[in-house]
Design a protein around this motif. Structure first.
Motif, PDB file in Angstrom:
ATOM      1  N   HIS A   1      27.560 -47.798   0.919  1.00 39.71           N
ATOM      2  CA  HIS A   1      26.863 -47.246  -0.192  1.00 39.71           C
ATOM      3  C   HIS A   1      26.736 -45.727   0.440  1.00 39.71           C
ATOM      4  CE1 HIS A   1      25.768 -50.836  -2.466  1.00 39.71           C
ATOM      5  NE2 HIS A   1      25.178 -51.227  -1.278  1.00 39.71           N
TER       6      HIS A   1
ATOM      7  N   SER B   1      17.515 -43.551  -4.371  1.00 42.74           N
ATOM      8  CA  SER B   1      17.073 -42.846  -3.370  1.00 42.74           C
ATOM      9  C   SER B   1      16.173 -41.643  -4.053  1.00 42.74           C
ATOM     10  CB  SER B   1      17.845 -42.151  -2.228  1.00 42.74           C
ATOM     11  OG  SER B   1      18.662 -41.239  -3.049  1.00 42.74           O
TER      12      SER B   1
ATOM     13  N   TYR C   1      24.183 -42.790  -1.005  1.00 45.79           N
ATOM     14  CA  TYR C   1      23.213 -42.283  -1.745  1.00 45.79           C
ATOM     15  C   TYR C   1      22.999 -40.816  -1.808  1.00 45.79           C
ATOM     16  CZ  TYR C   1      22.148 -47.438  -0.879  1.00 45.79           C
ATOM     17  OH  TYR C   1      22.015 -48.529  -0.784  1.00 45.79           O
TER      18      TYR C   1
ATOM     19  N   CYS D   1      20.702 -42.425  -8.802  1.00 49.35           N
ATOM     20  CA  CYS D   1      20.764 -42.878  -7.435  1.00 49.35           C
ATOM     21  C   CYS D   1      19.248 -43.359  -7.070  1.00 49.35           C
ATOM     22  CB  CYS D   1      20.904 -41.645  -6.449  1.00 49.35           C
ATOM     23  SG  CYS D   1      21.135 -42.268  -4.800  1.00 49.35           S
TER      24      CYS D   1
END
Length: 128
Positions: free
Chosen positions: A9, A20, A11, A18
């Motif tokens: 992934h 994050s 991020y 996203c």
């Protein structure tokens, strides 16, 4: 700031979709920062955390601990004694984050006079 994550992934918290971004929002909340800081020295019971984090309500402390536990930053340990006892402590992931947050906390405390002076100058400039 890096946009790359680990593994397969990538991020990017600057992208609204996203995950994050949500994590950063949660970690930036006052109560999360203070609870992680309170647990920095070691495991604590709920009431001990509440005493250290002055002003947090029982409801907010419960929600914060659950969120941090869900994110893998805090471990809840239940002891089957009489009376039962529950402690909270940082996981390895939580300790890693706490080291970073400790640096930010030290910066904030160390620069508070400068920030207050800047605010005062800003406000005075705009009051004229």
């Amino acid at each position: 700031m890096s946009a790359a994550g680990e593994g397969e992934h990538a991020y990017n918290p600057y992208s609204r979709s996203c995950p994050s971004r949500r994590l950063l929002r949660e970690l930036g909340e006052l109560w999360s920062v203070l609870v992680i800081g309170a647990l920095y020295e070691g495991p604590l019971r709920f009431t001990e955390i509440s005493r250290r984090v002055d002003g947090i309500s029982t409801k907010m402390l419960t929600q914060t601990l659950r969120t941090l536990e869900r994110d893998g930053l805090v471990r809840r340990e239940y002891y089957t004694e009489t009376p039962p006892r529950v402690t909270y402590e940082l996981t390895a992931l939580g300790r890693d984050l706490a080291d970073v947050m400790d640096a930010v906390e030290n910066w904030a405390v160390g620069h508070m006079d400068d920030v207050l002076a800047a605010r005062e100058a800003y406000d005075a400039e705009r009051a004229d």
